[in-house]
Write an enzyme that holds these catalytic residues in place. Structure first.
Site, PDB file in Angstrom:
ATOM      1  CG  ASP A 114     -43.192  59.080  92.501  1.00  0.00           C
ATOM      2  OD1 ASP A 114     -43.608  57.955  92.840  1.00  0.00           O
ATOM      3  OD2 ASP A 114     -43.721  60.137  92.880  1.00  0.00           O
ATOM      4  CG  ASP A 125     -40.381  60.783  75.976  1.00  0.00           C
ATOM      5  OD1 ASP A 125     -39.196  60.504  76.276  1.00  0.00           O
ATOM      6  OD2 ASP A 125     -40.662  61.614  75.096  1.00  0.00           O
ATOM      7  CG  ASP A 131     -46.102  53.722  91.627  1.00  0.00           C
ATOM      8  OD1 ASP A 131     -45.319  53.191  92.438  1.00  0.00           O
ATOM      9  OD2 ASP A 131     -47.025  54.474  91.964  1.00  0.00           O
ATOM     10  CE1 TYR A 159     -42.152  64.717  92.307  1.00  0.00           C
ATOM     11  CE2 TYR A 159     -41.660  62.922  93.791  1.00  0.00           C
ATOM     12  CZ  TYR A 159     -42.261  63.390  92.645  1.00  0.00           C
ATOM     13  OH  TYR A 159     -42.968  62.534  91.852  1.00  0.00           O
ATOM     14  CE  LYS A 206     -38.913  64.869  77.261  1.00  0.00           C
ATOM     15  NZ  LYS A 206     -39.311  63.974  76.172  1.00  0.00           N
TER      16      LYS A 206
END
Ligand code: NAD
Length: 375
Positions: free
Chosen positions: A259, A235, A263, A153, A203
């Site tokens: 992030d 994943d 959620d 980000y 990852k």
């Protein structure tokens, strides 16, 4: 900021209270009542400094984050935030709108690098979860610790540029070892006060960032021999959190993955009105941090002014503040327990009302009364 030794000896804490817009002031009023009761029950003094933020601050001072508000926050031991925004201010230029003009500058100003979001599904609220009842029976309590100021980000270069006869977009994922160490320490410290398990997300099979993330987390883990650490590719984590949420304790994730997963976890828990969050900055030592504490939801303009919002997320945010900024673990446990007892005994605001036997629909103030009487 007052140093931690001073805090420990005097048991006096200054809190900047920024209620903001919409349901913010309605749910904050209940949180303040809880803080007042904690003050008398646990013999600690809280100095509450209420300040303007968001849309109401724009209306009264032309700024979503007035200088006086920022000064109050700088002189406080923690910030208790409500929510900001609403249709009235949506047509303003983006940078002067309540969220971008207040929340993001506050995060930046105080270097709030760690976002902690507990995703709690109480046993008596499993009906509110959208996943299969047998997977959430008995409820669950997972804490997502997300890195908030680094990663893709913020990495440079970040741009869209012309290349030949087309455009190309570039985002850059950068993590320094020190940034990973810092967020990993927050996760391990938090796990020490919970079930002593950390699942680190990366990852590492594809990203260089993932390799450094995993190596660094392993190194930090060696300082916490009591904690059981495991690693999941992001994943796989997205799947496992839905399949077996009860198996997780603390989930540690870089900015982008955190992030998305936080959620997902909020959704699995079922109700936005129950979920608190904290953003932590400067370490105060002893596993404590300066922080900003707020509900995971927004200002809920659709129900604002009706006195029917769920105050639990705001009250549980105050509990996180006592736990992570003040080290008042017993007081925080007492608040968490009183919210749990209240829900277990059937009190429901509209957002969590499912018409089950033994439940009753209550408004914001009645929910606050019930929590106070259980405290
Ligand atoms: P929202 O979270 O405000 O509302 C989404 C839904 O959840 C609504 O139906 C709302 O009624 C419900 N809800 C949320 N909190 C609740 C509570 N405590 N009790 C009962 N129901 C609750 O999200 P939105 O509608 O996308 O955004 C509304 C405004 O809030 C926008 O202006 C947005 O920019 C702002 N916002 C602010 C923050 C913040 O201050 N941190 C976060 C998200 C959104």
């Amino acid at each position: 900021m007052i140093d931690s030794l001073h805090l420990m000896s005097n048991k006096e804490y200054k809190i900047s209270v920024l209620s903001g817009d919409g349901i913010g002031p309605e749910v904050m009023a209940e949180a303040i009542r809880v803080i007042d009761k904690i003050s008398s029950e646990f013999d600690v003094k809280f100095i509450i400094d209420e300040q303007l933020v968001g849309g109401i601050a724009i209306d009264k001072t032309s700024s979503p984050l007035p200088k006086e508000t920022l000064k109050s926050c700088e002189q406080s031991d923690a910030i208790l935030f409500g929510s900001v925004g609403g249709p009235k201010w949506e047509s303003l230029p983006p940078d002067t709108q309540p969220e971008r003009g207040a929340l993001l500058p506050l995060r930046k100003h105080f270097g709030l690098f760690a976002n902690l979001r507990p995703s709690i599904c109480f046993p008596s609220l499993t009906n509110a979860s959208p996943i299969r009842p047998d997977l959430v029976e008995g409820g669950f309590d997972v804490l997502c610790v997300r890195e908030l100021t680094g990663g893709i980000y913020f990495g440079e270069p970040k741009e869209i540029k012309d290349q030949g006869d087309e455009k190309v977009a570039i985002d850059t994922m950068v993590y320094k070892e020190s940034e990973i160490e810092r967020i990993a320490s927050v996760a391990f410290d938090a796990a020490m006060g919970r079930n002593k398990r950390v699942t680190s997300i990366d990852k590492a099979n594809v990203l260089m960032n993932g390799i450094l993330w995993r190596e660094t987390v392993e190194r930090v883990a060696s300082k916490y021999p009591e904690i059981k650490l495991d690693h999941l590719y992001v994943d796989n984590a997205a799947m496992q959190l839905i399949r077996r949420p009860r198996d997780f304790d603390v989930v540690l994730a870089p900015n982008l993955f955190g992030d998305i997963l936080s959620d997902e976890m909020a959704m699995i828990a079922g109700s936005l009105g129950m979920l608190a969050s904290s953003s932590l900055g400067q370490s105060l030592g002893n596993g404590l941090y300066f922080g900003m504490y707020e509900p995971s939801g927004g200002s809920a303009p659709d129900i604002a002014g009706q006195g029917i919002a769920n105050p639990c997320a705001q009250i549980l945010s105050a509990s996180l503040m006592l736990r992570y900024s003040f080290g008042l673990t017993d007081a925080a446990d007492a608040i968490d327990l009183s919210v749990r007892k209240t829900i277990d005994s059937g009190f429901r605001t509209g957002d969590i009302f499912t018409n089950d036997e033994g439940t009753q629909r209550v408004n914001t103030n009645e929910m606050g009364d019930a929590i106070l009487s259980n405290l």
